[in-house]
Design a protein around this motif. Structure first.
Motif, PDB file in Angstrom:
ATOM      1  N   GLN A  81       0.843  -1.202   0.000  1.00 50.33           N
ATOM      2  CA  GLN A  81       0.000   0.000   0.000  1.00 50.33           C
ATOM      3  C   GLN A  81       0.878   1.252   0.000  1.00 50.33           C
ATOM      4  O   GLN A  81       0.621   2.201  -0.750  1.00 50.33           O
ATOM      5  N   ALA A  82       1.903   1.249   0.831  1.00 54.78           N
ATOM      6  CA  ALA A  82       2.814   2.398   0.899  1.00 54.78           C
ATOM      7  C   ALA A  82       3.495   2.627  -0.446  1.00 54.78           C
ATOM      8  O   ALA A  82       3.682   3.775  -0.867  1.00 54.78           O
ATOM      9  N   LEU A  83       3.848   1.546  -1.126  1.00 49.93           N
ATOM     10  CA  LEU A  83       4.484   1.664  -2.437  1.00 49.93           C
ATOM     11  C   LEU A  83       3.559   2.380  -3.423  1.00 49.93           C
ATOM     12  O   LEU A  83       3.995   3.282  -4.160  1.00 49.93           O
ATOM     13  N   GLU A  84       2.299   2.016  -3.451  1.00 47.41           N
ATOM     14  CA  GLU A  84       1.339   2.679  -4.339  1.00 47.41           C
ATOM     15  C   GLU A  84       1.208   4.162  -3.997  1.00 47.41           C
ATOM     16  O   GLU A  84       1.195   5.018  -4.885  1.00 47.41           O
ATOM     17  N   LEU A  85       1.113   4.452  -2.705  1.00 50.46           N
ATOM     18  CA  LEU A  85       0.973   5.841  -2.279  1.00 50.46           C
ATOM     19  C   LEU A  85       2.240   6.644  -2.567  1.00 50.46           C
ATOM     20  O   LEU A  85       2.171   7.801  -2.977  1.00 50.46           O
ATOM     21  N   LEU A  86       3.395   6.030  -2.348  1.00 45.29           N
ATOM     22  CA  LEU A  86       4.663   6.698  -2.619  1.00 45.29           C
ATOM     23  C   LEU A  86       4.807   6.970  -4.115  1.00 45.29           C
ATOM     24  O   LEU A  86       5.269   8.045  -4.514  1.00 45.29           O
ATOM     25  N   ASP A  87       4.394   6.030  -4.942  1.00 45.83           N
ATOM     26  CA  ASP A  87       4.442   6.229  -6.392  1.00 45.83           C
ATOM     27  C   ASP A  87       3.601   7.451  -6.783  1.00 45.83           C
ATOM     28  O   ASP A  87       4.055   8.304  -7.554  1.00 45.83           O
ATOM     29  N   SER A  88       2.415   7.554  -6.233  1.00 46.42           N
ATOM     30  CA  SER A  88       1.563   8.719  -6.512  1.00 46.42           C
ATOM     31  C   SER A  88       2.212  10.001  -6.001  1.00 46.42           C
ATOM     32  O   SER A  88       2.142  11.049  -6.666  1.00 46.42           O
ATOM     33  N   ALA A  89       2.845   9.926  -4.839  1.00 45.54           N
ATOM     34  CA  ALA A  89       3.522  11.105  -4.278  1.00 45.54           C
ATOM     35  C   ALA A  89       4.684  11.545  -5.161  1.00 45.54           C
ATOM     36  O   ALA A  89       4.909  12.749  -5.357  1.00 45.54           O
ATOM     37  N   VAL A  90       5.417  10.598  -5.705  1.00 45.32           N
ATOM     38  CA  VAL A  90       6.512  10.934  -6.621  1.00 45.32           C
ATOM     39  C   VAL A  90       5.940  11.642  -7.856  1.00 45.32           C
ATOM     40  O   VAL A  90       6.474  12.671  -8.294  1.00 45.32           O
ATOM     41  N   GLN A  91       4.855  11.107  -8.409  1.00 43.78           N
ATOM     42  CA  GLN A  91       4.235  11.719  -9.601  1.00 43.78           C
ATOM     43  C   GLN A  91       3.773  13.142  -9.308  1.00 43.78           C
ATOM     44  O   GLN A  91       3.782  13.996 -10.207  1.00 43.78           O
ATOM     45  N   ALA A  92       3.394  13.403  -8.054  1.00 43.47           N
ATOM     46  CA  ALA A  92       2.921  14.735  -7.673  1.00 43.47           C
ATOM     47  C   ALA A  92       4.053  15.650  -7.195  1.00 43.47           C
ATOM     48  O   ALA A  92       3.798  16.789  -6.791  1.00 43.47           O
TER      49      ALA A  92
END
Length: 184
Positions: A90-101
Motif C-alpha cells: 500500500q505504501a508503495l502505491e501511495l509513494l508512487d503517486s507522491a513521486v508523480q505529484a
C-alpha cells in the motif's frame, strides 16, 4: 520538490522520532543471537507501521508539503522497514503517486519497489537490496541486468558498481560484486 515549510511539522517530528528509534533499536539488535533485542526492534517497527498507517488514513502519504523532506524520508524509512507486507505494498502505491505529484523522491520509490519485489520472491528492478551472507553483502537477483544502470539513472541513483562498492565499504568487506548469481 517543495522547499516551503511543511504544513504539519509536528507529524514530521513524530516520523523522525520513529525513524531514530528504529535506527537505535537496529544498532543494538544482534538479529542472530539476542532474542530480546530482536523483539525490541520488531516492537519499534510495529509502532512505526501503526503510526504511519494512522497518518496515511488522515492525511494520505506524508510528502514534502505535509512533513518536509526529512519527514517524508522518515515515512519512507518506516514503510521500507515494516514487517507488514500488505502495508508495504500500500505504501508503495501511495509513494508512487507522491513521486508523480512531486511530493517524494524517485530514489526512495526505487528502494521501496525493490524491497517489495524481493520480499515477494521477484527480481528487483534497481539493485538496491542486498543479503548479508557469510561472504559479505550480495545483491538479490535483478530483472534485466543489462539495463540496470539505465533504470537506476532514471530514478536518480548512482551506477550499480558505485553503489555495490558503497555497500561493501559499509560492511568493510572487499570482493567482487558477484559472489554467485548477484544480478541474475
Amino acid at each position: 520538490m517543495n522547499a516551503a515549510r511543511p504544513t504539519h511539522p509536528q507529524i514530521a517530528l513524530t516520523l523522525l522520532d520513529l525513524k531514530r528509534a528504529h535506527q537505535e533499536a537496529r544498532a543494538n539488535a544482534d538479529l542472530y543471537d539476542d532474542e530480546e533485542a530482536r523483539d525490541d526492534l520488531y516492537d519499534v517497527e510495529d509502532a512505526g507501521t501503526e503510526t504511519l498507517r494512522l497518518i496515511i488514513a488522515v492525511h494520505g502519504w506524508p510528502g514534502h508539503s505535509l512533513v518536509g523532506e526529512a519527514g517524508a524520508d522518515a515515512a519512507w524509512w518506516i514503510a521500507h522497514h515494516s514487517e507488514d507486507r500488505a502495508f508495504q505494498r500500500q505504501a508503495l502505491e501511495l509513494l508512487d503517486s507522491a513521486v508523480q505529484a512531486g511530493e517524494a523522491t524517485r530514489d526512495r520509490l526505487a528502494f521501496l519497489t525493490d524491497r517489495v519485489r524481493v520480499l515477494a520472491g521477484r527480481p528487483q528492478l534497481y539493485g538496491t537490496q542486498f543479503d548479508l551472507g557469510e561472504h559479505g553483502p550480495r545483491c538479490f537477483a535483478v530483472e534485466d541486468p543489462e539495463h540496470l544502470d539505465t533504470r537506476r539513472a532514471e530514478m536518480g541513483l548512482s551506477p550499480f558498481d558505485a553503489f555495490d562498492k558503497l555497500v561493501r565499504g559499509f560492511y568493510s568487506l572487499p570482493g567482487p560484486a558477484d559472489s554467485g548469481g548477484s544480478t541474475q
